[in-house]
Motif scaffolding. Structure first.
Motif, PDB file in Angstrom:
ATOM      1  N   ARG A  30       0.835  -1.197   0.000  1.00 54.56           N
ATOM      2  CA  ARG A  30       0.000   0.000   0.000  1.00 54.56           C
ATOM      3  C   ARG A  30       0.873   1.252   0.000  1.00 54.56           C
ATOM      4  N   ILE A  31       1.926   1.255   0.804  1.00 52.14           N
ATOM      5  CA  ILE A  31       2.828   2.403   0.864  1.00 52.14           C
ATOM      6  C   ILE A  31       3.541   2.576  -0.468  1.00 52.14           C
ATOM      7  N   ASP A  32       3.980   1.482  -1.085  1.00 48.74           N
ATOM      8  CA  ASP A  32       4.633   1.565  -2.394  1.00 48.74           C
ATOM      9  C   ASP A  32       3.701   2.158  -3.444  1.00 48.74           C
ATOM     10  N   ARG A  33       2.426   1.748  -3.427  1.00 51.89           N
ATOM     11  CA  ARG A  33       1.461   2.321  -4.371  1.00 51.89           C
ATOM     12  C   ARG A  33       1.300   3.807  -4.145  1.00 51.89           C
ATOM     13  N   GLN A  34       1.235   4.234  -2.887  1.00 47.18           N
ATOM     14  CA  GLN A  34       1.087   5.647  -2.582  1.00 47.18           C
ATOM     15  C   GLN A  34       2.306   6.440  -3.036  1.00 47.18           C
ATOM     16  N   LEU A  35       3.498   5.884  -2.843  1.00 45.48           N
ATOM     17  CA  LEU A  35       4.718   6.568  -3.272  1.00 45.48           C
ATOM     18  C   LEU A  35       4.783   6.678  -4.795  1.00 45.48           C
ATOM     19  N   ARG A  36       4.411   5.606  -5.495  1.00 44.40           N
ATOM     20  CA  ARG A  36       4.405   5.671  -6.963  1.00 44.40           C
ATOM     21  C   ARG A  36       3.410   6.700  -7.461  1.00 44.40           C
ATOM     22  N   LYS A  37       2.237   6.747  -6.830  1.00 46.54           N
ATOM     23  CA  LYS A  37       1.213   7.712  -7.223  1.00 46.54           C
ATOM     24  C   LYS A  37       1.697   9.136  -6.974  1.00 46.54           C
ATOM     25  N   ALA A  38       2.328   9.364  -5.826  1.00 43.95           N
ATOM     26  CA  ALA A  38       2.845  10.700  -5.514  1.00 43.95           C
ATOM     27  C   ALA A  38       3.966  11.092  -6.466  1.00 43.95           C
ATOM     28  N   ALA A  39       4.831  10.145  -6.807  1.00 45.16           N
ATOM     29  CA  ALA A  39       5.927  10.447  -7.734  1.00 45.16           C
ATOM     30  C   ALA A  39       5.387  10.746  -9.127  1.00 45.16           C
ATOM     31  N   ALA A  40       4.366  10.035  -9.548  1.00 41.45           N
ATOM     32  CA  ALA A  40       3.775  10.294 -10.859  1.00 41.45           C
ATOM     33  C   ALA A  40       3.099  11.660 -10.878  1.00 41.45           C
ATOM     34  N   GLY A  41       2.430  12.015  -9.810  1.00 46.46           N
ATOM     35  CA  GLY A  41       1.787  13.316  -9.724  1.00 46.46           C
ATOM     36  C   GLY A  41       2.800  14.436  -9.683  1.00 46.46           C
ATOM     37  N   ARG A  42       3.900  14.226  -8.980  1.00 44.15           N
ATOM     38  CA  ARG A  42       4.930  15.251  -8.874  1.00 44.15           C
ATOM     39  C   ARG A  42       5.632  15.453 -10.202  1.00 44.15           C
ATOM     40  N   SER A  43       5.887  14.377 -10.942  1.00 51.20           N
ATOM     41  CA  SER A  43       6.602  14.524 -12.209  1.00 51.20           C
ATOM     42  C   SER A  43       5.763  15.268 -13.241  1.00 51.20           C
ATOM     43  N   THR A  44       4.444  15.073 -13.235  1.00 57.43           N
ATOM     44  CA  THR A  44       3.625  15.810 -14.187  1.00 57.43           C
ATOM     45  C   THR A  44       3.536  17.273 -13.801  1.00 57.43           C
ATOM     46  N   VAL A  45       3.482  17.565 -12.516  1.00 56.94           N
ATOM     47  CA  VAL A  45       3.445  18.956 -12.070  1.00 56.94           C
ATOM     48  C   VAL A  45       4.784  19.605 -12.313  1.00 56.94           C
ATOM     49  N   HIS A  46       5.869  18.891 -12.104  1.00 56.65           N
ATOM     50  CA  HIS A  46       7.203  19.443 -12.252  1.00 56.65           C
ATOM     51  C   HIS A  46       7.482  19.827 -13.705  1.00 56.65           C
ATOM     52  N   THR A  47       7.008  19.068 -14.643  1.00 63.49           N
ATOM     53  CA  THR A  47       7.277  19.393 -16.037  1.00 63.49           C
ATOM     54  C   THR A  47       6.451  20.584 -16.500  1.00 63.49           C
ATOM     55  N   VAL A  48       5.327  20.862 -15.866  1.00 65.11           N
ATOM     56  CA  VAL A  48       4.479  21.974 -16.256  1.00 65.11           C
ATOM     57  C   VAL A  48       5.002  23.277 -15.681  1.00 65.11           C
ATOM     58  N   GLN A  49       5.577  23.268 -14.483  1.00 67.58           N
ATOM     59  CA  GLN A  49       6.040  24.478 -13.838  1.00 67.58           C
ATOM     60  C   GLN A  49       7.310  25.007 -14.504  1.00 67.58           C
ATOM     61  N   LYS A  50       7.506  26.298 -14.367  1.00 60.74           N
ATOM     62  CA  LYS A  50       8.744  26.911 -14.842  1.00 60.74           C
ATOM     63  C   LYS A  50       9.851  26.587 -13.860  1.00 60.74           C
ATOM     64  N   SER A  51      11.096  26.815 -14.279  1.00 64.96           N
ATOM     65  CA  SER A  51      12.202  26.492 -13.393  1.00 64.96           C
ATOM     66  C   SER A  51      12.236  27.420 -12.190  1.00 64.96           C
ATOM     67  N   SER A  52      11.746  28.654 -12.355  1.00 63.43           N
ATOM     68  CA  SER A  52      11.735  29.581 -11.229  1.00 63.43           C
ATOM     69  C   SER A  52      10.451  30.389 -11.291  1.00 63.43           C
ATOM     70  N   SER A  53       9.757  30.455 -10.188  1.00 61.66           N
ATOM     71  CA  SER A  53       8.521  31.223 -10.168  1.00 61.66           C
ATOM     72  C   SER A  53       8.755  32.623  -9.610  1.00 61.66           C
TER      73      SER A  53
END
Length: 62
Positions: A30-53
């Protein structure tokens, strides 16, 4: 009746010995699934954001 109680005793011991291990494995998955889900969510947000806000205003401090 004695054979039934022997089987019941073996089953109870197996549950007592294997139960915590199986519970721990399920918790880890369950923890592994949560970590994978969080990492997938973070990577999509990270690619959308600019390098510096923040704006790049030069410092006036001397």
């Amino acid at each position: 009746m004695s054979t039934f109680l022997n089987y019941l005793t073996v089953l109870a011991l197996a549950v007592l010995l294997l139960g915590p291990s199986l519970y721990g494995m399920a918790r880890e998955r369950r923890i592994d699934r949560q970590l994978r889900k969080a990492a997938a969510g973070r990577s999509t947000v990270h690619t959308v954001q600019k390098s510096s806000s923040r704006s790049t205003v030069p410092s006036t401090a001397t």
